[in-house]
Design a protein around this motif. Structure first.
Motif, PDB file in Angstrom:
ATOM      1  N   CYS A 184       0.843  -1.202   0.000  1.00  0.00           N
ATOM      2  CA  CYS A 184       0.000   0.000   0.000  1.00  0.00           C
ATOM      3  C   CYS A 184       0.878   1.250   0.000  1.00  0.00           C
ATOM      4  CB  CYS A 184      -0.914   0.003   1.219  1.00  0.00           C
ATOM      5  SG  CYS A 184      -1.773   1.576   1.437  1.00  0.00           S
ATOM      6  N   THR A 217       0.048   4.212   0.635  1.00  0.00           N
ATOM      7  CA  THR A 217      -0.328   5.177   1.671  1.00  0.00           C
ATOM      8  C   THR A 217       0.266   4.802   3.020  1.00  0.00           C
ATOM      9  OG1 THR A 217      -2.388   5.597   0.503  1.00  0.00           O
ATOM     10  CG2 THR A 217      -2.279   6.319   2.806  1.00  0.00           C
ATOM     11  N   CYS A 218       0.103   3.541   3.428  1.00  0.00           N
ATOM     12  CA  CYS A 218       0.535   3.178   4.784  1.00  0.00           C
ATOM     13  C   CYS A 218       1.680   2.162   4.786  1.00  0.00           C
ATOM     14  CB  CYS A 218      -0.646   2.664   5.602  1.00  0.00           C
ATOM     15  SG  CYS A 218      -1.203   1.031   5.096  1.00  0.00           S
ATOM     16  N   CYS A 253      -6.172  -1.742   0.355  1.00  0.00           N
ATOM     17  CA  CYS A 253      -5.331  -1.941   1.524  1.00  0.00           C
ATOM     18  C   CYS A 253      -6.091  -2.745   2.580  1.00  0.00           C
ATOM     19  CB  CYS A 253      -4.895  -0.589   2.087  1.00  0.00           C
ATOM     20  SG  CYS A 253      -3.873  -0.746   3.564  1.00  0.00           S
ATOM     21  N   CYS A 291      -6.821   2.282   7.008  1.00  0.00           N
ATOM     22  CA  CYS A 291      -6.409   2.812   5.706  1.00  0.00           C
ATOM     23  C   CYS A 291      -7.441   2.471   4.634  1.00  0.00           C
ATOM     24  CB  CYS A 291      -5.032   2.260   5.342  1.00  0.00           C
ATOM     25  SG  CYS A 291      -4.373   2.901   3.787  1.00  0.00           S
TER      26      CYS A 291
END
Ligand SMILES: [Zn+2]
Length: 305
Positions: free
Chosen positions: A32, A34-35, A51, A56
Motif C-alpha cells: 500500500c 499510503t501506509c 489496503c 487505511c
C-alpha cells in the motif's frame, strides 16, 4: 539499437505491462503506497488493490504514488518510455518517444519529463561521495544561455550561461548541480555536503576550491592554464568527459531545455552514468531502477514549454 527493441509483450499488451510494472515495483507483492502495509485484497478490477489495514483501506494500483499517477497514458507507453530512457546511451527525447510510440507530442513530452524525474535521486539523504583512499573530482561548466539574455548581444565571459557544478568519484558515481552562478558559496556548499572529508579532492587551479579544499585529506590540482591535464593520478578528466557527454547529448537530442528543467536533464545523465554497464548494470536493471525511482514523486506542472 535493435529494431525489435519493443518485441516483448509488455510493450504491446496492457495486461502484460501492468504485470511487468508490478513485478518491477513490488517483487514481493503489492504494498500500500499510503501506509506501507503488505496486507491487501484484490478488487474486481484487475490491477486495483484495496489496503487490508482497517484504518487505511485505500484503493491503489501500481501507478499510485509514483510519477505515473493521474496520467492518461497507457502502461505500454510508460513501459516504452522507461525502456528508452534507461537504454539510450546519449539520452532520449520527447520527439523520439513521439515517433516511436506514435502518440501525441504532448503525451510524449509528459512521459519524457516524468521518466527523467523518476531518474532523479533525492538530494539530502544521499551518502557522501568518496572516502578513505578515494578520489573525487570537482569542476564547473557552463551550458546554454539564460533566458533573459536571449536576443541580446552576449557579454564576454560566462555570466549569460547556465552554471553546472559536477562531482565524480573516480570509478564511482557522478552528481551534478545546476546553480544560479558558479560562485564560491554555491561551490563550497555543494562540495561540503556531498564529498566525504577522507577523500582526495582533485580540481583545476580555480580559486573556487582553495578554501573548501583544505577540509579534505588532500586537495590536488592540475593547472589547466599551463596546459597541465594529468600529473601522476591527479586529473579532472573524468568530470570533464562527463560534461562533454552531457553537452553532446543535449545538443544532439534536446532541442530546447527550459532552465527550470535543466536539473532534471542533468539527473537523467547522472542516472545513466551511475547505472552504467561497466558497473555491472544492464538495460533491464537500469529500467527497473528508474521505475522504482519514480516512487514518492508526483509532478505538478502540465504545460510543455
Ligand atoms: Zn494502506
Amino acid at each position: 539499437m535493435a529494431r525489435n527493441q519493443f518485441a516483448e509483450p509488455h510493450f504491446h499488451d496492457e495486461e502484460a505491462a501492468r504485470k511487468w510494472f508490478e513485478a518491477a515495483r513490488w517483487p514481493e507483492g503489492p504494498i500500500c503506497p499510503t501506509c506501507g502495509s503488505v496486507r491487501h485484497y484484490a478488487t474486481k478490477k484487475p490491477g486495483r488493490y484495496r489496503c487490508g489495514e482497517k484504518e487505511c483501506r485505500r484503493d491503489f494500483t501500481v501507478m499510485t504514488g509514483t510519477v505515473m499517477e493521474r496520467s492518461h497514458a497507457k502502461l505500454t507507453q510508460w513501459a516504452a518510455a522507461f525502456h528508452l530512457g534507461a537504454s539510450s546511451k546519449k539520452g532520449f527525447s520527447a520527439h523520439q518517444l513521439h515517433r516511436e510510440l506514435g502518440c501525441a507530442y504532448n503525451t510524449a513530452w509528459f512521459l519524457h519529463h516524468r521518466v527523467m524525474e523518476a531518474m532523479r535521486r533525492g538530494g539530502l539523504d544521499l551518502p557522501p561521495l568518496g572516502g578513505q583512499g578515494k578520489v573525487v573530482e570537482a569542476d564547473e561548466t557552463y551550458f546554454g544561455n539564460k533566458p533573459e539574455t536571449k536576443g541580446r548581444p552576449k557579454k564576454p565571459g560566462f555570466g549569460h550561461k547556465r552554471a553546472i557544478i559536477g562531482l565524480v568519484e573516480r570509478g564511482g558515481e557522478v552528481r551534478t548541480f545546476h546553480v544560479p552562478a558558479a560562485h564560491l558559496h554555491f561551490v563550497v556548499d555543494i562540495v561540503e555536503k556531498n564529498i566525504a572529508r577522507e577523500s582526495r579532492l582533485h580540481t583545476d587551479e580555480s580559486k573556487l576550491y582553495h578554501w573548501v579544499g583544505k577540509q579534505f585529506a588532500a586537495h590536488e590540482t592540475v593547472t589547466h592554464s599551463d596546459y597541465e591535464y594529468v600529473r601522476g593520478d591527479v586529473t579532472t578528466n573524468t568530470i570533464e568527459s562527463y560534461f562533454s557527454v552531457f553537452k553532446r547529448g543535449m545538443r544532439g537530442v534536446y532541442q530546447h531545455c527550459a532552465e527550470k528543467h535543466l536539473h532534471r536533464y542533468l539527473a537523467e545523465f547522472d542516472f545513466r552514468h551511475n547505472y552504467r554497464a561497466s558497473l555491472g548494470y544492464n538495460d533491464t536493471d537500469r529500467t527497473i531502477a528508474a521505475v522504482r525511482g519514480g516512487e514518492g514523486k508526483r509532478l505538478t506542472y502540465h504545460q510543455p514549454h
